[in-house]
Scaffold this motif. Structure first.
Motif, PDB file in Angstrom:
ATOM      1  N   TYR A 101       0.868  -1.167   0.000  1.00 15.03           N
ATOM      2  CA  TYR A 101       0.000   0.000   0.000  1.00 15.03           C
ATOM      3  C   TYR A 101       0.905   1.218   0.000  1.00 15.03           C
ATOM      4  N   VAL A 102       0.737   2.101  -0.997  1.00 17.66           N
ATOM      5  CA  VAL A 102       1.615   3.266  -1.093  1.00 17.66           C
ATOM      6  C   VAL A 102       0.924   4.558  -0.669  1.00 17.66           C
ATOM      7  N   GLY A 103      -0.364   4.492  -0.371  1.00 15.41           N
ATOM      8  CA  GLY A 103      -1.104   5.664   0.100  1.00 15.41           C
ATOM      9  C   GLY A 103      -2.140   6.132  -0.901  1.00 15.41           C
ATOM     10  N   ASP A 104      -3.111   6.906  -0.390  1.00 14.79           N
ATOM     11  CA  ASP A 104      -4.164   7.496  -1.208  1.00 14.79           C
ATOM     12  C   ASP A 104      -4.882   6.455  -2.071  1.00 14.79           C
ATOM     13  N   HIS A 105      -5.172   5.293  -1.489  1.00 15.42           N
ATOM     14  CA  HIS A 105      -5.889   4.181  -2.128  1.00 15.42           C
ATOM     15  C   HIS A 105      -5.105   3.488  -3.248  1.00 15.42           C
ATOM     16  N   ILE A 106      -3.810   3.735  -3.326  1.00 14.04           N
ATOM     17  CA  ILE A 106      -2.987   3.149  -4.393  1.00 14.04           C
ATOM     18  C   ILE A 106      -2.155   1.979  -3.850  1.00 14.04           C
ATOM     19  N   PHE A 107      -2.193   0.873  -4.596  1.00 12.41           N
ATOM     20  CA  PHE A 107      -1.403  -0.316  -4.267  1.00 12.41           C
ATOM     21  C   PHE A 107      -0.399  -0.584  -5.381  1.00 12.41           C
ATOM     22  N   LEU A 108       0.763  -1.031  -5.002  1.00 14.07           N
ATOM     23  CA  LEU A 108       1.773  -1.516  -5.932  1.00 14.07           C
ATOM     24  C   LEU A 108       1.646  -3.039  -5.912  1.00 14.07           C
ATOM     25  N   ILE A 109       1.318  -3.619  -7.052  1.00 14.61           N
ATOM     26  CA  ILE A 109       1.038  -5.055  -7.145  1.00 14.61           C
ATOM     27  C   ILE A 109       2.088  -5.734  -8.011  1.00 14.61           C
ATOM     28  N   MET A 110       2.699  -6.819  -7.514  1.00 15.13           N
ATOM     29  CA  MET A 110       3.599  -7.632  -8.331  1.00 15.13           C
ATOM     30  C   MET A 110       2.897  -8.962  -8.594  1.00 15.13           C
ATOM     31  N   PHE A 111       2.823  -9.297  -9.860  1.00 13.85           N
ATOM     32  CA  PHE A 111       2.173 -10.531 -10.282  1.00 13.85           C
ATOM     33  C   PHE A 111       3.202 -11.638 -10.501  1.00 13.85           C
ATOM     34  N   SER A 112       2.734 -12.868 -10.534  1.00 17.95           N
ATOM     35  CA  SER A 112       3.629 -14.013 -10.717  1.00 17.95           C
ATOM     36  C   SER A 112       4.310 -13.992 -12.080  1.00 17.95           C
ATOM     37  N   THR A 113       3.830 -13.176 -12.996  1.00 14.40           N
ATOM     38  CA  THR A 113       4.472 -13.018 -14.305  1.00 14.40           C
ATOM     39  C   THR A 113       5.725 -12.168 -14.209  1.00 14.40           C
ATOM     40  N   GLY A 114       5.936 -11.514 -13.030  1.00 13.72           N
ATOM     41  CA  GLY A 114       7.064 -10.615 -12.838  1.00 13.72           C
ATOM     42  C   GLY A 114       6.703  -9.169 -13.110  1.00 13.72           C
ATOM     43  N   GLU A 115       5.511  -8.949 -13.624  1.00 16.52           N
ATOM     44  CA  GLU A 115       5.066  -7.594 -13.934  1.00 16.52           C
ATOM     45  C   GLU A 115       4.591  -6.879 -12.665  1.00 16.52           C
ATOM     46  N   THR A 116       4.933  -5.590 -12.548  1.00 16.94           N
ATOM     47  CA  THR A 116       4.502  -4.767 -11.424  1.00 16.94           C
ATOM     48  C   THR A 116       3.593  -3.674 -11.963  1.00 16.94           C
ATOM     49  N   ARG A 117       2.427  -3.502 -11.298  1.00 14.44           N
ATOM     50  CA  ARG A 117       1.438  -2.527 -11.763  1.00 14.44           C
ATOM     51  C   ARG A 117       0.874  -1.751 -10.584  1.00 14.44           C
ATOM     52  N   LEU A 118       0.287  -0.583 -10.866  1.00 13.66           N
ATOM     53  CA  LEU A 118      -0.370   0.239  -9.854  1.00 13.66           C
ATOM     54  C   LEU A 118      -1.866   0.033  -9.930  1.00 13.66           C
ATOM     55  N   PHE A 119      -2.467  -0.189  -8.775  1.00 15.32           N
ATOM     56  CA  PHE A 119      -3.912  -0.400  -8.686  1.00 15.32           C
ATOM     57  C   PHE A 119      -4.520   0.692  -7.818  1.00 15.32           C
TER      58      PHE A 119
END
Length: 93
Positions: A20-38
């Motif tokens: 959780y990075v704040g202001d309802h934003i999450f940093l997500i890492m998937f098993s594919t190795g890709e990292t995305r903001l949610f």
């Protein structure tokens, strides 16, 4: 339209790391190795996610078998849904 022309998200096994990075934003890492903001700010408008309007509840998440969960697993969101509702993120070294 042929089946091969339909745009699909990549196959995802699971969510492997979340911050959780704040202001309802999450940093997500998937098993594919890709990292995305949610951006979870839209979730509390849905009845099942109403408890997430409280930021203290939103911050208390877990990962159960690759699925992002809250409230001891009573609320969850599948990796595919996270991916489809997230944005590309480039890591800064």
């Amino acid at each position: 339209m042929r089946y091969a022309e339909i745009e699909r998200s990549p196959p995802l096994d699971k969510t492997i790391e979340t911050r959780y990075v704040g202001d309802h934003i999450f940093l997500i890492m998937f098993s594919t190795g890709e990292t995305r903001l949610f951006d979870a700010s839209c979730l509390p408008s849905l009845p099942a996610f109403k408890p997430l309007a409280d930021e203290a509840v939103l911050r208390e998440f877990g990962i159960d078998h690759g699925v992002l969960t809250w409230c001891d697993g009573e609320i969850d969101i599948a990796p595919e849904a996270l991916y489809e509702r997230s944005f590309e993120c480039q890591r800064i070294a």
